[in-house]
Design a protein around this motif. Structure first.
Motif, PDB file in Angstrom:
ATOM      1  N   ASP A  23      44.176  26.780  40.261  1.00  0.00           N
ATOM      2  CA  ASP A  23      44.804  27.835  41.046  1.00  0.00           C
ATOM      3  C   ASP A  23      44.589  27.546  42.539  1.00  0.00           C
ATOM      4  N   ASP A  24      45.512  28.007  43.369  1.00  0.00           N
ATOM      5  CA  ASP A  24      45.415  27.782  44.810  1.00  0.00           C
ATOM      6  C   ASP A  24      44.272  28.610  45.379  1.00  0.00           C
ATOM      7  N   THR A  25      43.175  27.951  45.719  1.00  0.00           N
ATOM      8  CA  THR A  25      41.983  28.665  46.195  1.00  0.00           C
ATOM      9  C   THR A  25      42.074  29.064  47.662  1.00  0.00           C
ATOM     10  N   THR A  26      43.133  28.635  48.353  1.00  0.00           N
ATOM     11  CA  THR A  26      43.285  29.002  49.766  1.00  0.00           C
ATOM     12  C   THR A  26      44.101  30.283  49.944  1.00  0.00           C
ATOM     13  N   THR A  27      44.708  30.750  48.861  1.00  0.00           N
ATOM     14  CA  THR A  27      45.554  31.941  48.918  1.00  0.00           C
ATOM     15  C   THR A  27      44.851  33.121  48.268  1.00  0.00           C
ATOM     16  N   ILE A  28      44.856  34.261  48.930  1.00  0.00           N
ATOM     17  CA  ILE A  28      44.274  35.479  48.380  1.00  0.00           C
ATOM     18  C   ILE A  28      45.381  36.296  47.731  1.00  0.00           C
ATOM     19  N   LEU A  85      41.379  32.256  34.439  1.00  0.00           N
ATOM     20  CA  LEU A  85      40.577  31.052  34.638  1.00  0.00           C
ATOM     21  C   LEU A  85      41.513  29.878  34.893  1.00  0.00           C
ATOM     22  N   SER A  86      41.059  28.939  35.700  1.00  0.00           N
ATOM     23  CA  SER A  86      41.805  27.700  35.898  1.00  0.00           C
ATOM     24  C   SER A  86      40.826  26.557  36.113  1.00  0.00           C
ATOM     25  N   TYR A  87      41.281  25.356  35.797  1.00  0.00           N
ATOM     26  CA  TYR A  87      40.452  24.166  36.001  1.00  0.00           C
ATOM     27  C   TYR A  87      41.366  22.966  36.180  1.00  0.00           C
ATOM     28  N   ASP A  88      40.826  21.914  36.729  1.00  0.00           N
ATOM     29  CA  ASP A  88      41.606  20.720  37.057  1.00  0.00           C
ATOM     30  C   ASP A  88      41.048  19.530  36.284  1.00  0.00           C
ATOM     31  N   ARG A  89      41.818  19.060  35.317  1.00  0.00           N
ATOM     32  CA  ARG A  89      41.356  17.930  34.504  1.00  0.00           C
ATOM     33  C   ARG A  89      41.195  16.654  35.325  1.00  0.00           C
ATOM     34  N   SER A  90      42.017  16.519  36.364  1.00  0.00           N
ATOM     35  CA  SER A  90      41.990  15.283  37.146  1.00  0.00           C
ATOM     36  C   SER A  90      40.816  15.238  38.117  1.00  0.00           C
ATOM     37  N   GLN A  91      40.141  16.380  38.286  1.00  0.00           N
ATOM     38  CA  GLN A  91      39.023  16.429  39.225  1.00  0.00           C
ATOM     39  C   GLN A  91      37.797  15.726  38.642  1.00  0.00           C
ATOM     40  N   GLU A  92      37.139  14.952  39.451  1.00  0.00           N
ATOM     41  CA  GLU A  92      35.955  14.229  38.997  1.00  0.00           C
ATOM     42  C   GLU A  92      34.821  15.205  38.700  1.00  0.00           C
ATOM     43  N   LEU A  96      37.366  31.345  38.451  1.00  0.00           N
ATOM     44  CA  LEU A  96      37.663  32.683  37.938  1.00  0.00           C
ATOM     45  C   LEU A  96      38.270  33.528  39.051  1.00  0.00           C
ATOM     46  N   ARG A  97      39.424  34.147  38.772  1.00  0.00           N
ATOM     47  CA  ARG A  97      40.078  35.041  39.726  1.00  0.00           C
ATOM     48  C   ARG A  97      40.251  36.407  39.072  1.00  0.00           C
ATOM     49  N   ALA A  98      40.105  37.469  39.848  1.00  0.00           N
ATOM     50  CA  ALA A  98      40.197  38.832  39.331  1.00  0.00           C
ATOM     51  C   ALA A  98      41.090  39.670  40.226  1.00  0.00           C
ATOM     52  N   VAL A  99      42.090  40.303  39.637  1.00  0.00           N
ATOM     53  CA  VAL A  99      43.028  41.150  40.370  1.00  0.00           C
ATOM     54  C   VAL A  99      43.063  42.531  39.718  1.00  0.00           C
ATOM     55  N   LYS A 100      42.974  43.574  40.519  1.00  0.00           N
ATOM     56  CA  LYS A 100      43.089  44.935  39.992  1.00  0.00           C
ATOM     57  C   LYS A 100      44.558  45.263  39.792  1.00  0.00           C
ATOM     58  N   VAL A 101      44.900  45.696  38.578  1.00  0.00           N
ATOM     59  CA  VAL A 101      46.294  46.018  38.254  1.00  0.00           C
ATOM     60  C   VAL A 101      46.573  47.506  38.460  1.00  0.00           C
TER      61      VAL A 101
END
Length: 250
Positions: free
Chosen positions: A110-115, A154-161, A175-180
């Motif tokens: 997931d884009d960690t620079t965007t809120i 949840l997100s993860y990057d398989r290509s990341q070492e 882990l990202r959490a958004v109130k709906v």
């Protein structure tokens, strides 16, 4: 804040219960996370509390869908004839449950620079169990209501070492959490539990670690700890490293 248990602690609980019931002459009552799966042998919905312990049956499971994740309290009488002769499952004399929401999983980071809109900060996160491909995760949040609804992902990057931390190969999960929707209860620090389909992650991580002659998969959660004043930037933090022993049949 509710204490976050480890995968090992939950596995040990299941083993202790099984050993008590095998000998009969006992009554056990306890709580545990579980995944409901229909048995191809008895065609009944059974609650699996681990991939290796004997599952539990209760008529209350009959109306649940296959794959439903739950947190259940149950009482099991080892002296009951139906349990003394049990070969596939134990039958609970009393059973209560609540459903556990399933969160989204992305195999690209997931884009960690965007809120995100209505994104929540996290105080801590941890895993409580991994059952039938479902990872049960607890995350604790400040200024939350216990009856609000959230979208946890949840997100993860398989290509990341894989990172080496204190001599261990550690996989990073975000882990990202958004109130709906808002809740009506008083706000404070609240711990929410969610289940995630993570068999793809563990199958991949296990294959990588076995290739390195390792016996464990180590991973940790990354989460937003706080925002700046105008909520345009976030400070990230990490959970403790979680140890998942690779099953011997994998």
């Amino acid at each position: 804040m509710k204490k976050l248990k480890s995968l090992v602690a939950v596995a040990m609980t299941a083993v202790v219960l099984t050993s008590c019931l095998d000998g009969g002459n006992s009554e056990s009552q306890y709580e545990a996370y579980a995944v409901v799966k229909m048995s191809t042998k008895s065609f009944r919905n059974l609650a699996y509390e681990s991939d290796y312990s004997v599952p539990i049956y209760s008529p209350q499971l009959d109306n649940l869908t296959d794959g439903q994740c739950i947190y259940a309290w149950k009482k099991i009488n080892g002296d009951d004839p139906v349990n003394q002769s049990a070969t596939e499952f134990y039958t609970a004399s009393e059973f209560q449950y609540r459903k556990i929401s399933k969160g989204e999983v992305a195999t690209s980071l997931d884009d960690t620079t965007t809120i995100k809109k209505n994104e929540m900060t996290v105080l801590d996160a941890g895993a409580v169990s991994y059952i039938k491909g479902m990872l049960f995760v607890l995350s604790s949040h400040p200024n939350a209501a216990s009856d609000q609804t959230n979208q946890i992902s949840l997100s993860y990057d398989r290509s990341q070492e894989v990172k080496e931390i204190s001599g261990q190969r550690v996989y990073e999960i975000f882990l990202r959490a958004v109130k709906v929707t808002d809740g009506k209860n008083n706000t404070g620090t609240v711990t929410f539990d969610n289940a995630f389909e993570m068999s793809s992650f563990f199958n991949y991580a296990i294959s990588q670690e076995k290739a390195e002659n390792k016996q464990n998969v180590y991973f940790r959660f990354n989460y937003i700890k706080e925002f700046n004043k105008d909520t345009t930037a976030a400070t990230w933090a990490t959970s403790k490293v979680i140890d998942y022993p690779i099953p011997t049949d994998k």
